[in-house]
Design a protein around this motif. Structure first.
Motif, PDB file in Angstrom:
ATOM      1  N   LYS A  62      34.160  77.432  53.547  1.00 30.14           N
ATOM      2  CA  LYS A  62      34.032  76.462  54.527  1.00 30.14           C
ATOM      3  C   LYS A  62      33.114  76.560  55.565  1.00 30.14           C
ATOM      4  O   LYS A  62      32.085  75.838  55.888  1.00 30.14           O
ATOM      5  CB  LYS A  62      35.510  75.988  54.903  1.00 30.14           C
ATOM      6  CG  LYS A  62      35.390  74.583  55.569  1.00 30.14           C
ATOM      7  CD  LYS A  62      36.768  74.122  55.778  1.00 30.14           C
ATOM      8  CE  LYS A  62      36.536  72.759  56.762  1.00 30.14           C
ATOM      9  NZ  LYS A  62      38.202  72.434  57.227  1.00 30.14           N
ATOM     10  N   ALA A  63      33.348  77.510  56.291  1.00 32.02           N
ATOM     11  CA  ALA A  63      32.555  77.952  57.431  1.00 32.02           C
ATOM     12  C   ALA A  63      30.890  78.113  57.174  1.00 32.02           C
ATOM     13  O   ALA A  63      29.948  77.670  57.536  1.00 32.02           O
ATOM     14  CB  ALA A  63      32.961  79.118  58.409  1.00 32.02           C
ATOM     15  N   ILE A  64      30.734  79.009  55.955  1.00 33.92           N
ATOM     16  CA  ILE A  64      29.430  79.213  55.470  1.00 33.92           C
ATOM     17  C   ILE A  64      28.863  78.133  55.083  1.00 33.92           C
ATOM     18  O   ILE A  64      27.648  77.363  55.272  1.00 33.92           O
ATOM     19  CB  ILE A  64      29.312  80.215  54.247  1.00 33.92           C
ATOM     20  CG1 ILE A  64      29.919  81.493  55.134  1.00 33.92           C
ATOM     21  CG2 ILE A  64      28.114  80.305  53.714  1.00 33.92           C
ATOM     22  CD1 ILE A  64      30.096  82.828  53.938  1.00 33.92           C
ATOM     23  N   GLN A  65      29.629  77.135  54.305  1.00 33.37           N
ATOM     24  CA  GLN A  65      29.131  75.724  53.945  1.00 33.37           C
ATOM     25  C   GLN A  65      28.584  75.039  54.708  1.00 33.37           C
ATOM     26  O   GLN A  65      27.518  74.309  54.761  1.00 33.37           O
ATOM     27  CB  GLN A  65      30.013  75.249  52.870  1.00 33.37           C
ATOM     28  CG  GLN A  65      29.316  73.892  52.059  1.00 33.37           C
ATOM     29  CD  GLN A  65      28.178  74.432  51.184  1.00 33.37           C
ATOM     30  OE1 GLN A  65      28.254  75.392  50.375  1.00 33.37           O
ATOM     31  NE2 GLN A  65      27.158  73.595  50.984  1.00 33.37           N
ATOM     32  N   ALA A  66      29.158  74.897  56.003  1.00 31.28           N
ATOM     33  CA  ALA A  66      28.852  74.008  57.114  1.00 31.28           C
ATOM     34  C   ALA A  66      27.779  74.528  57.583  1.00 31.28           C
ATOM     35  O   ALA A  66      26.813  73.843  57.982  1.00 31.28           O
ATOM     36  CB  ALA A  66      30.086  74.177  58.070  1.00 31.28           C
ATOM     37  N   LEU A  67      27.407  75.897  57.723  1.00 29.70           N
ATOM     38  CA  LEU A  67      26.097  76.312  58.300  1.00 29.70           C
ATOM     39  C   LEU A  67      25.094  76.209  57.347  1.00 29.70           C
ATOM     40  O   LEU A  67      23.916  75.830  57.736  1.00 29.70           O
ATOM     41  CB  LEU A  67      26.316  78.015  58.657  1.00 29.70           C
ATOM     42  CG  LEU A  67      27.109  78.021  60.095  1.00 29.70           C
ATOM     43  CD1 LEU A  67      27.614  79.349  60.161  1.00 29.70           C
ATOM     44  CD2 LEU A  67      25.990  77.611  61.057  1.00 29.70           C
ATOM     45  N   LEU A  68      25.067  76.258  56.021  1.00 28.79           N
ATOM     46  CA  LEU A  68      24.230  76.005  55.312  1.00 28.79           C
ATOM     47  C   LEU A  68      23.738  74.706  55.001  1.00 28.79           C
ATOM     48  O   LEU A  68      22.435  74.186  55.034  1.00 28.79           O
ATOM     49  CB  LEU A  68      24.724  76.438  53.466  1.00 28.79           C
ATOM     50  CG  LEU A  68      25.049  77.692  53.272  1.00 28.79           C
ATOM     51  CD1 LEU A  68      25.684  78.025  51.797  1.00 28.79           C
ATOM     52  CD2 LEU A  68      23.802  78.666  53.651  1.00 28.79           C
ATOM     53  N   GLU A  69      24.620  73.432  55.276  1.00 33.46           N
ATOM     54  CA  GLU A  69      24.143  72.398  55.290  1.00 33.46           C
ATOM     55  C   GLU A  69      23.517  71.997  56.738  1.00 33.46           C
ATOM     56  O   GLU A  69      22.401  71.385  56.623  1.00 33.46           O
ATOM     57  CB  GLU A  69      25.439  71.344  55.417  1.00 33.46           C
ATOM     58  CG  GLU A  69      26.272  71.238  54.057  1.00 33.46           C
ATOM     59  CD  GLU A  69      27.532  70.740  53.938  1.00 33.46           C
ATOM     60  OE1 GLU A  69      27.917  69.951  55.199  1.00 33.46           O
ATOM     61  OE2 GLU A  69      28.113  70.739  52.984  1.00 33.46           O
ATOM     62  N   GLU A  70      23.806  72.769  57.916  1.00 41.74           N
ATOM     63  CA  GLU A  70      23.050  72.632  59.009  1.00 41.74           C
ATOM     64  C   GLU A  70      21.771  73.268  58.802  1.00 41.74           C
ATOM     65  O   GLU A  70      20.752  72.858  59.530  1.00 41.74           O
ATOM     66  CB  GLU A  70      23.636  73.334  60.016  1.00 41.74           C
ATOM     67  CG  GLU A  70      23.436  72.964  61.572  1.00 41.74           C
ATOM     68  CD  GLU A  70      24.068  73.698  62.368  1.00 41.74           C
ATOM     69  OE1 GLU A  70      23.595  74.283  63.532  1.00 41.74           O
ATOM     70  OE2 GLU A  70      25.302  74.155  62.358  1.00 41.74           O
ATOM     71  N   SER A  71      21.588  74.105  58.010  1.00 45.35           N
ATOM     72  CA  SER A  71      20.342  74.913  57.909  1.00 45.35           C
ATOM     73  C   SER A  71      19.317  73.905  57.011  1.00 45.35           C
ATOM     74  O   SER A  71      18.333  73.649  57.615  1.00 45.35           O
ATOM     75  CB  SER A  71      20.314  76.196  56.852  1.00 45.35           C
ATOM     76  OG  SER A  71      19.055  76.582  56.555  1.00 45.35           O
ATOM     77  N   ASN A  72      19.952  73.126  56.049  1.00 41.03           N
ATOM     78  CA  ASN A  72      19.277  72.442  55.540  1.00 41.03           C
ATOM     79  C   ASN A  72      18.709  71.027  56.235  1.00 41.03           C
ATOM     80  O   ASN A  72      17.389  70.601  56.224  1.00 41.03           O
ATOM     81  CB  ASN A  72      19.668  71.568  54.236  1.00 41.03           C
ATOM     82  CG  ASN A  72      20.007  72.473  52.872  1.00 41.03           C
ATOM     83  OD1 ASN A  72      19.146  73.252  52.869  1.00 41.03           O
ATOM     84  ND2 ASN A  72      20.970  72.385  52.205  1.00 41.03           N
TER      85      ASN A  72
END
Length: 188
Positions: free
Chosen positions: A132-142
């Motif tokens: 969940k934490a990684i996915q949030a950062l991946l979305e922020e990256s996009n």
């Protein structure tokens, strides 16, 4: 200047052996490192029929979970895909813009490594919490990647391009404690 951005969050590997079985075709990918700058020869793909712009960069942030005993660990990599990256123009300014897409992905990989360390320090050992934490950062990256293209007009606005170059360089320095490191896992 059209940009392609791929992100992978792989499923949990249950053993170190199965994690090692996942081998990346190293001829097709360049892993981010501070000593390598992209060259136009690295852009070996062809633009699709609907591709707009002068170049497309395919970058992946790869977070691969594995287990050490009963503890969740992650390897986080940033990979440039040569076969899916392409160019129609080969100006130095455009190459610098595409390099910053790669560098921006490394900023977010470091943020992911930092978040993983924070969760480890909190004794979190649930894969779902990490994912969940990684996915949030991946979305922020996009979103940051889209913002970079929008604010620089895909690298055409020199002052904005320089502002982003400085910003990314500073953030890489601030997150230097979270750059990728080599690890040795011993049987014990």
């Amino acid at each position: 200047m059209n940009k392609i951005f791929y992100i992978f969050l792989l499923t949990l590997m249950t053993t170190a052996a199965s994690a090692q079985a996942q081998v990346v075709n190293t001829k097709a990918f360049i892993e981010w490192n501070p000593f390598y700058s992209l060259k136009w020869d690295d852009f070996q793909g062809k633009p699709g029929e609907d591709a707009a712009g002068d170049a497309g960069t395919s970058v992946a942030i790869q977070a691969k979970p594995y287990m050490v005993g009963k503890k969740v660990q992650y390897d986080v990599h940033v990979l440039f895909n040569k076969e899916k990256s392409w160019s129609r123009d080969q100006s130095p300014q455009l190459l610098a813009h595409e390099q910053l897409h790669f560098d921006l992905a490394e900023v977010f990989a470091r943020r992911i490594r930092k978040k993983i360390q924070e969760l480890e320090e909190q004794n979190v050992n649930e894969v779902k919490a990490y994912n969940k934490a990684i996915q949030a950062l991946l979305e922020e990256s996009n979103e940051a990647d889209r913002q970079y293209d929008m604010e620089t007009l895909h690298g055409a606005l020199d002052k904005k391009q320089e502002m982003w170059r400085t910003k990314i360089k500073e953030e890489l320095q601030q997150l230097s404690a979270y750059k990728k490191s080599k690890r040795v896992i011993t049987a014990g």
